[in-house]
Design an enzyme around this catalytic site. Structure first.
Site, PDB file in Angstrom:
ATOM      1  N   GLY A 228      96.697  75.138 -13.828  1.00  0.00           N
ATOM      2  CA  GLY A 228      97.866  75.385 -14.420  1.00  0.00           C
ATOM      3  C   GLY A 228      98.736  74.994 -13.182  1.00  0.00           C
ATOM      4  CB  CYS A 254      94.123  77.400  -4.688  1.00  0.00           C
ATOM      5  SG  CYS A 254      94.437  76.002  -5.479  1.00  0.00           S
ATOM      6  CG  HIS A 344      89.547  76.336  -2.577  1.00  0.00           C
ATOM      7  ND1 HIS A 344      89.170  77.260  -3.984  1.00  0.00           N
ATOM      8  CD2 HIS A 344      90.417  76.113  -3.226  1.00  0.00           C
ATOM      9  CE1 HIS A 344      90.236  77.217  -4.748  1.00  0.00           C
ATOM     10  NE2 HIS A 344      90.821  76.230  -4.638  1.00  0.00           N
ATOM     11  CD  GLU A 346      87.136  79.858  -2.282  1.00  0.00           C
ATOM     12  OE1 GLU A 346      86.872  78.707  -2.664  1.00  0.00           O
ATOM     13  OE2 GLU A 346      88.524  80.123  -0.984  1.00  0.00           O
TER      14      GLU A 346
END
Length: 388
Positions: A228, A254, A344, A346
């Protein structure tokens, strides 16, 4: 089965049905990753987007039960060039096409993915629709339906993908810290990376308030990725301001980076076609070190790339910049223990250049706990890889 992809500017691509039969609508984007298609499909940040894979051959390793980043597929539709005819991997539990069909994901296999990607790079991400079946309506009618769909700008989607109730991911091994993680569209690997470092992660809904976040006296607060337009995230922004005011160590990624930027008084804007893939070069402003990083975002923070800027919480600075387009890729406060990155760390399915950011967050929490025990301030405790 015949299928067509219709873009809102009138461009049409023809192919065959891949996955479920029917129709779907969303923002048309592309992903440049050569691997990790199952992680892409199940990333909540792709909610309401049709994803085209630039890698020409998709589905080789099938699907398994270990790699999903959430409990369902979130992409609105899927576009590939050449589906693998055979799924071959020791972990495979089925084919990708059957997986998409079972999840109701409408897709298309077509020879024009390169042309599609070039078109989106030139014209920008846009609304689109994928249609498949034995008898399709005229293209003019399909185009009207695409143009009637909602745009991504102004879309408030975090509440549609967040957890409906709080849950806890226990620490792996000895519990060192308690982390309150606000789920704006969190991927399963993120709390796992924290748990590997001894963090007990309390995952909270996107609607949580600052008071509810701080209720359990966490050692640190984390804001996740998510879908979004960050301009709509007034609730998370207000909650984060309360966290920053309390001086609790903060780390965001993010969408969490965009929320952090707004909490600091910065603006956000929509990128032409975004960053989506596992091969984005990001440079640390302080050290000059370049990391190859995993991305999935269509919006960015607007901030001065050099020097400091004023915020309600003291001076801040941009820590990381994307080498492809000079997009802001990281922020930090100089006088409070708070930082974020646009990418990111991860990184499922990779790369892992940035995994040390979780260690930086743990170091902030360690210093914050020591300062609390000593009755001193943690204002300048933001050194480490993030601020070298």
């Amino acid at each position: 089965m015949t299928a067509v992809l219709v873009l809102e500017d009138g461009r049409v691509f023809h192919g065959t049905s891949y996955g479920a039969e029917g129709e779907t609508f969303g923002e048309m984007v592309f992903n440049t990753g050569m691997t990790g298609y199952q992680e892409t499909l199940t990333d909540p940040s792709y909610h309401r987007q049709i994803v085209a894979m630039t890698a020409p051959h998709i589905g080789n390793t099938g699907v398994n039960e270990e790699d999903p980043e959430s409990e369902r597929v979130w992409v609105a539709g899927y576009v590939v060039r050449e589906p693998s005819r055979v799924a071959s991997n020791w972990r495979s539990r089925g084919s990708l096409e059957d997986y998409l069909a079972d999840q109701g994901v409408v897709g298309i296999a077509m020879p024009g993915t390169r042309a599609l990607t070039r078109h989106l790079r030139e014209r920008g991400a846009m609304r689109a629709g994928v249609f498949s079946g034995p008898a399709l309506a005229p293209v003019e009618e399909l185009l009207e339906r695409v143009r009637a769909g909602a745009a991504m700008e102004g879309a408030d989607l975090a509440g549609e993908v967040t957890t409906t109730r709080p849950y806890v991911v226990p620490a792996i091994g000895e519990r060192r810290f308690t982390v309150a993680a606000v789920d704006l569209g969190i991927k399963a690997m993120t709390p796992h990376r924290l748990a590997e470092r001894g963090c007990e992660v309390h995952v909270l809904p996107a609607s949580v308030t600052a008071a509810e976040i701080l209720e359990s006296a966490p050692d640190g607060v984390f804001f996740s990725n998510g879908p979004g337009d960050p301009a709509t995230a007034d609730g998370p922004v207000e909650a984060l301001r309360g966290v920053l005011e309390a001086g609790v160590p903060f780390f965001g990624i993010c969408f969490g980076n965009q929320v952090f930027g707004r909490a600091l008084g910065l603006g956000t804007y929509k990128l032409r076609y975004g960053h989506r893939g596992v091969n984005q070069p990001v440079r640390h402003q302080g050290t000059g070190k370049v990391e190859i990083s995993s991305h999935n975002h269509g919006f960015a923070v607007r901030a001065p790339l050099r020097g400091t800027f004023d915020t309600p919480f003291g001076p801040g600075e941009v820590t990381h910049v994307n080498l492809n387009d000079d997009c802001v890729e990281g922020l930090r406060l100089l006088e409070r223990p708070a930082f974020s990155v646009q990418y990111h760390p991860e990184a499922a399915a990779g790369p892992h250049d940035s995994a040390g950011l979780f260690d930086d967050f743990c170091a902030l929490m360690e210093r914050g706990r020591a300062a609390t025990d000593a009755g001193t301030s943690t204002a300048t405790s933001t050194e480490g890889r993030n601020s070298a």
